[in-house]
Scaffold this motif. Structure first.
Motif, PDB file in Angstrom:
ATOM      1  N   LEU A 279       0.829  -1.203   0.000  1.00  0.00           N
ATOM      2  CA  LEU A 279       0.000   0.000   0.000  1.00  0.00           C
ATOM      3  C   LEU A 279       0.863   1.253   0.000  1.00  0.00           C
ATOM      4  N   ARG A 280       1.984   1.231   0.725  1.00  0.00           N
ATOM      5  CA  ARG A 280       2.879   2.393   0.744  1.00  0.00           C
ATOM      6  C   ARG A 280       3.539   2.595  -0.612  1.00  0.00           C
ATOM      7  N   GLU A 281       4.021   1.501  -1.224  1.00  0.00           N
ATOM      8  CA  GLU A 281       4.743   1.602  -2.494  1.00  0.00           C
ATOM      9  C   GLU A 281       3.833   2.055  -3.639  1.00  0.00           C
ATOM     10  N   HIS A 282       2.566   1.713  -3.554  1.00  0.00           N
ATOM     11  CA  HIS A 282       1.655   2.034  -4.657  1.00  0.00           C
ATOM     12  C   HIS A 282       0.584   3.033  -4.227  1.00  0.00           C
ATOM     13  N   ALA A 283       0.906   3.817  -3.205  1.00  0.00           N
ATOM     14  CA  ALA A 283      -0.087   4.745  -2.653  1.00  0.00           C
ATOM     15  C   ALA A 283      -0.583   5.738  -3.698  1.00  0.00           C
ATOM     16  N   ARG A 284       0.324   6.219  -4.544  1.00  0.00           N
ATOM     17  CA  ARG A 284      -0.089   7.232  -5.520  1.00  0.00           C
ATOM     18  C   ARG A 284      -1.147   6.684  -6.472  1.00  0.00           C
ATOM     19  N   GLU A 285      -0.888   5.513  -7.057  1.00  0.00           N
ATOM     20  CA  GLU A 285      -1.849   4.931  -8.002  1.00  0.00           C
ATOM     21  C   GLU A 285      -3.173   4.614  -7.314  1.00  0.00           C
ATOM     22  N   ILE A 286      -3.096   4.117  -6.099  1.00  0.00           N
ATOM     23  CA  ILE A 286      -4.321   3.766  -5.374  1.00  0.00           C
ATOM     24  C   ILE A 286      -5.130   5.015  -5.060  1.00  0.00           C
ATOM     25  N   LEU A 287      -4.452   6.077  -4.603  1.00  0.00           N
ATOM     26  CA  LEU A 287      -5.163   7.308  -4.254  1.00  0.00           C
ATOM     27  C   LEU A 287      -5.763   7.985  -5.482  1.00  0.00           C
ATOM     28  N   VAL A 288      -5.049   7.959  -6.600  1.00  0.00           N
ATOM     29  CA  VAL A 288      -5.598   8.533  -7.837  1.00  0.00           C
ATOM     30  C   VAL A 288      -6.865   7.792  -8.244  1.00  0.00           C
ATOM     31  N   ALA A 289      -6.830   6.465  -8.172  1.00  0.00           N
ATOM     32  CA  ALA A 289      -8.009   5.666  -8.528  1.00  0.00           C
ATOM     33  C   ALA A 289      -9.175   5.969  -7.590  1.00  0.00           C
ATOM     34  N   ILE A 290      -8.888   6.075  -6.296  1.00  0.00           N
ATOM     35  CA  ILE A 290      -9.946   6.408  -5.337  1.00  0.00           C
ATOM     36  C   ILE A 290     -10.516   7.788  -5.641  1.00  0.00           C
ATOM     37  N   GLY A 291      -9.643   8.724  -6.002  1.00  0.00           N
ATOM     38  CA  GLY A 291     -10.105  10.062  -6.342  1.00  0.00           C
ATOM     39  C   GLY A 291     -11.008  10.066  -7.562  1.00  0.00           C
ATOM     40  N   ILE A 292     -10.653   9.286  -8.577  1.00  0.00           N
ATOM     41  CA  ILE A 292     -11.494   9.192  -9.778  1.00  0.00           C
ATOM     42  C   ILE A 292     -12.860   8.625  -9.417  1.00  0.00           C
ATOM     43  N   LEU A 293     -12.856   7.549  -8.647  1.00  0.00           N
ATOM     44  CA  LEU A 293     -14.126   6.944  -8.255  1.00  0.00           C
ATOM     45  C   LEU A 293     -14.961   7.912  -7.414  1.00  0.00           C
ATOM     46  N   PHE A 294     -14.289   8.678  -6.557  1.00  0.00           N
ATOM     47  CA  PHE A 294     -15.007   9.644  -5.717  1.00  0.00           C
ATOM     48  C   PHE A 294     -15.727  10.682  -6.576  1.00  0.00           C
ATOM     49  N   LEU A 295     -15.118  11.118  -7.672  1.00  0.00           N
ATOM     50  CA  LEU A 295     -15.760  12.094  -8.552  1.00  0.00           C
ATOM     51  C   LEU A 295     -17.096  11.574  -9.080  1.00  0.00           C
ATOM     52  N   PHE A 296     -17.151  10.287  -9.365  1.00  0.00           N
ATOM     53  CA  PHE A 296     -18.403   9.702  -9.847  1.00  0.00           C
ATOM     54  C   PHE A 296     -19.472   9.681  -8.747  1.00  0.00           C
ATOM     55  N   LEU A 297     -19.037   9.716  -7.496  1.00  0.00           N
ATOM     56  CA  LEU A 297     -19.986   9.645  -6.384  1.00  0.00           C
ATOM     57  C   LEU A 297     -20.444  11.018  -5.898  1.00  0.00           C
TER      58      LEU A 297
END
Length: 655
Positions: free
Chosen positions: A229-247
């Motif tokens: 999770l630490r190593e890939h935090a950026r990709e995970i957070l970007v994806a969460i941000g994209i999904l949040f926009l849809f919500l």
């Protein structure tokens, strides 16, 4: 990555997008988009909301049959963009709905391109990924040809579901390179239907469990591990941000109109009784029956489990990742069928699941391509790609079975009649309470509501049998109900009983002023008086069949005796229309003089017509019904019936 590889990374998907979009645009334009369309039913209900989307005011998704809205408006905004760009700005589309249909071409092309990009991350080369994508596209069109160009929302869910499966399959071995595609596809799905929320949850749980199982010796690829999770935090957070926009629209709608649409679904689901597991299983199995899809699904499962002749360890892992996603999707649909679907006979609820057997076919093709000797791989991949492209052309060229709702005749004429009704305030419409009539009436009522809105008028409100599909703004307020501009609305095609003449008629609807006592009109019917009709009908009729008699040929004659009280001739007629593209016209000639005529559209299978007979009304009448296009069921492949049918006569009323 070399400059050449970086260039290929972008121009290949761009070229695929443009080619697919161009082909679909050509077919869509020739089929429907070149016409001036007046949509009805679901499509009109969506367009009412799209008017708000074009002003960036829409928070809710399309309506649900249970009386609430789906979670979000993502797809509606795509359609709104097409209407705005192609109709309002560029003036290419001849009608607003035509612009929506053109947008669907880009919507479809975009999902196929995104699927290609996700698969390419696993194959490492463009040609195998192209073969996979086109085989998938051809097979999904075999299952549901409407997937390419159709505007019905259950069809529009299929491709984002397919991309979601490919993207989430990458998580099995800890690949995060498709998280953005996963977020976008999941966002569209969640906006489209609330059921995708729990189903995506089930699929994600299956994938995370599989990831734990396959990374026992390689914990660095374990998604839930803190280090990962630490190593890939950026990709995970970007994806969460994209999904949040849809919500965001859902969150705003929930706050402003608490408790919001999700609560309505939870309340509805709480009243459902679970189905037996066998019935739920049969529902899932239904989608594996076309083309015996279960056979290639079984073959793929055996290959993935055994790894027989797998080209490489990485290729087998990538294939198994997608396979696990397909299993997760099947479990998710099984759970949904058991606990979430109220009526399992509504198979359209699961149309999105056709993506699973289509993925299985594409993955099997890719497995075979990669398993053969290297020299023949490109050749076989090319053959598979061409076959898939041919499948797209065949499927996209098929008539969309629900496109009769793309254009309902008579909208403008009915609108003009309603505008001329004396008085002020919104016209109050009480929709016929007959459940069968409702099936037809609501779609025609929302069409006139939409047309008025497009003219800048808030012309009508719905009182009796209002539904969320009309929008809350269209529900009549209590103070509006005393407006003398109030009508009962019935559907013409449900006119089993001949009523008094309506005050207004058009677009498949009959409108009767509020307060009128509607009693059955005194028709002499074929069902009750067959002997009378045996003497009244002349040349051009077939034999009496129960409650009606068919015309046979271009002219059908009636001979009616003198009647001193007769002023009008009313005919209760049906029609034979082979398909929804047909129209039928007839003229009435009485004693050698034309007195009028009529037209039947596909939406009007039975209707009453009234003709003023003039000063000779009381005399004996020789009536000719001259039919423009008689045709036999034999000619259109319906049956061996060679009669040239035109209209069917149910009754006569002389008034």
């Amino acid at each position: 990555m070399s400059n050449s590889q970086r260039s290929n990374r972008y121009w290949v998907p761009a070229l695929l997008f443009l080619l697919v979009a161009a082909v679909l645009l050509y077919i869509q334009w020739g089929a429907n988009a070149h016409k001036v369309l007046h949509e009805s039913g679901d499509f009109a209900a969506n367009s009412v909301q799209i008017l708000d989307a074009k002003r960036l005011r829409l928070l809710y998704g399309n309506y649900s049959r249970i009386g609430t809205h789906h979670p979000g408006p993502a797809i509606l905004y795509v359609l709104a963009a097409g209407e705005w760009l192609f109709h309002d700005v560029l003036r290419i589309a001849p009608s607003p709905f035509s612009g929506q249909l053109l947008a669907i071409c880009f919507y479809t092309a975009g999902w196929f391109t995104l699927l290609f990009s996700v698969i390419r991350r696993g194959t490492g080369a463009a040609l195998p990924a192209l073969a996979y994508t086109l085989v998938f596209a051809g097979v999904i069109g075999y299952f549901d040809p409407q997937v390419y160009l159709g505007a019905w929302f259950p069809d529009l869910y299929i491709l984002p579901f397919a991309v979601m499966l490919a993207a989430i399959g990458r998580l099995a071995w800890g690949h995060v390179d498709s998280l953005r595609a996963l977020a976008v596809s999941s966002g569209f799905l969640i906006n489209g239907h609330v059921s995708f929320i729990p189903m995506l949850g089930v699929i994600l749980i299956v994938m995370l469990a599989a990831n734990v199982a396959v990374t026992l010796r390689t914990p660095g690829q374990r998604i839930l591990a803190p280090r990962f999770l630490r190593e890939h935090a950026r990709e995970i957070l970007v994806a969460i941000g994209i999904l949040f926009l849809f919500l965001v629209p859902l969150l705003i709608a929930t706050i402003t109109e608490f408790p919001g649409p999700l609560y309505d679904y939870i309340k509805f689901g709480g009243g459902n009784q679970p189905h037996p597991l066998r019935e739920a299983f049969d529902f899932v199995a239904f989608f594996w029956t076309p083309g015996r899809a279960w056979a290639w699904g079984l073959a793929l499962a055996l290959l993935l489990l055994t790894g027989w002749r797998a080209s490489s360890r990485d290729a087998l892992r990538d294939g198994r990742g997608i396979g696990i996603a397909l299993v997760g999707a099947s479990i998710a649909l099984l759970v949904y069928a058991k606990f979430g679907i109220d009526h399992l006979e509504l198979t359209y609820v699961g149309l999105f699941y056709y993506a699973v057997p289509a993925h299985a076919a594409a993955l099997l093709a890719l497995y075979v391509i990669q398993a053969i000797r290297p020299g023949a791989r490109d050749w076989l991949a090319g053959v598979a790609a061409v076959a898939g492209a041919a499948g797209i052309l065949v499927g996209a060229s098929k008539m969309i079975y629900y496109d009769f709702s793309y254009d309902i005749p008579g909208t403008e004429a009915l609108y003009e009649q309603l505008v001329k009704v004396p008085g002020s305030g919104r016209i109050v419409l009480d929709v016929d309470p007959d459940p069968e009539a409702w099936e037809y009436a609501w779609g025609d009522v929302v069409a006139i509501q939409l047309h008025a809105r497009r003219q800048g008028r808030d012309l009508v409100c719905i009182n009796e049998h209002w539904h969320i599909l009309f929008t809350r703004a269209a529900q009549c307020r209590p103070e509006e109900l005393n407006n003398p501009r109030r009508f009962l609305v019935r559907a013409m095609r449900m006119q089993g009983m001949a009523l008094e003449q309506p005050d207004i008629a058009g677009q498949g609807l009959l409108l009767f002023r509020h307060g009128r006592v509607l009693t059955p009109a005194a028709y002499t019917t074929v069902a009750q008086h067959p002997e009378y009709f045996r003497t009244a009908i002349g040349k051009g009729w077939s034999k009496i069949e129960g409650d009606f008699v068919w015309s046979d040929g271009p002219v059908a004659e009636l001979n009616l005796p003198a009647n001193p009280e007769r002023r009008l001739l009313n005919l209760d007629l049906g029609v034979f229309l082979p398909d929804r593209t047909w129209r039928q016209h007839f003229d009435i000639v009485v004693n050698g003089k034309p007195v009028g005529g009529g037209d039947f559209e596909f939406i009007e299978r039975r209707r009453q017509f009234s003709f003023d007979l003039g000063p000779e009304a009381a005399a004996p009448l020789h009536v000719e019904i001259r039919i423009a296009r008689p045709i036999s069921p034999l000619e259109v492949g319906w049956s061996v019936d060679a009669r040239r049918l035109g209209v069917s006569l149910y009754g006569i009323r002389e008034k």
